[in-house]
Design a protein around this motif. Structure first.
Motif, mmCIF file in Angstrom:
data_model
loop_
_atom_site.group_PDB
_atom_site.id
_atom_site.type_symbol
_atom_site.label_atom_id
_atom_site.label_comp_id
_atom_site.label_asym_id
_atom_site.label_seq_id
_atom_site.Cartn_x
_atom_site.Cartn_y
_atom_site.Cartn_z
ATOM 1 N N UNK A 28 57.270 -0.980 49.889
ATOM 2 C CA UNK A 28 57.820 0.049 48.992
ATOM 3 C C UNK A 28 57.211 1.426 49.253
ATOM 4 N N UNK A 29 58.041 2.440 49.302
ATOM 5 C CA UNK A 29 57.590 3.808 49.536
ATOM 6 C C UNK A 29 56.666 4.283 48.425
ATOM 7 N N UNK A 30 56.848 3.793 47.235
ATOM 8 C CA UNK A 30 56.040 4.196 46.088
ATOM 9 C C UNK A 30 54.551 3.995 46.334
ATOM 10 N N UNK A 31 54.193 2.990 47.120
ATOM 11 C CA UNK A 31 52.779 2.742 47.399
ATOM 12 C C UNK A 31 52.097 3.971 47.995
ATOM 13 N N UNK A 32 52.796 4.672 48.874
ATOM 14 C CA UNK A 32 52.202 5.810 49.574
ATOM 15 C C UNK A 32 51.898 6.971 48.636
ATOM 16 N N UNK A 33 52.553 7.015 47.491
ATOM 17 C CA UNK A 33 52.331 8.131 46.569
ATOM 18 C C UNK A 33 51.194 7.862 45.592
ATOM 19 N N UNK A 34 50.711 6.632 45.527
ATOM 20 C CA UNK A 34 49.730 6.296 44.501
ATOM 21 C C UNK A 34 48.393 5.779 45.023
ATOM 22 N N UNK A 35 48.353 5.324 46.269
ATOM 23 C CA UNK A 35 47.155 4.654 46.753
ATOM 24 C C UNK A 35 46.687 5.239 48.085
ATOM 25 N N UNK A 36 45.434 4.969 48.419
ATOM 26 C CA UNK A 36 44.880 5.440 49.688
ATOM 27 C C UNK A 36 45.492 4.663 50.853
#
Length: 94
Positions: A28-36
């Protein structure tokens, strides 16, 4: 996809072609916006390992005896985290 794997294995055996059995696991692309990046890479590795285990279990039953390049289908499988188009192009380059 089981039928495609069987057909590919037969075609490779008949022609001597090389078959790579690859499963791209889109994250999921969302991971890149929230985690290192380090955490995302770890999540991707864990997800790929879980998916590989699931697929190998399926192959052991559904494709018992089917071989690719002299190996059981389950052993020939590579699961890579990433978008399918990118993963296929990168694998083809290698």
């Amino acid at each position: 996809s089981d039928a495609a794997i069987r057909a590919s294995a037969r075609l490779a055996e008949a022609t001597g072609a090389k078959v790579d059995l690859l499963h791209a696991l889109e994250m999921p692309t969302l991971l890149a916006t929230r985690f290192s990046r380090e955490l995302i890479d770890g999540i991707a590795r864990d997800a790929a390992e879980r998916r590989a285990k699931q697929l190998r279990g399926h192959f052991a039953h559904a494709l018992h005896g089917v071989r690719i390049g002299g190996r059981d289908v389950a052993e020939a499988l590579e699961v890579v985290a990433g978008g399918p188009a990118r993963v296929v192009v990168e694998q083809a380059r290698e």
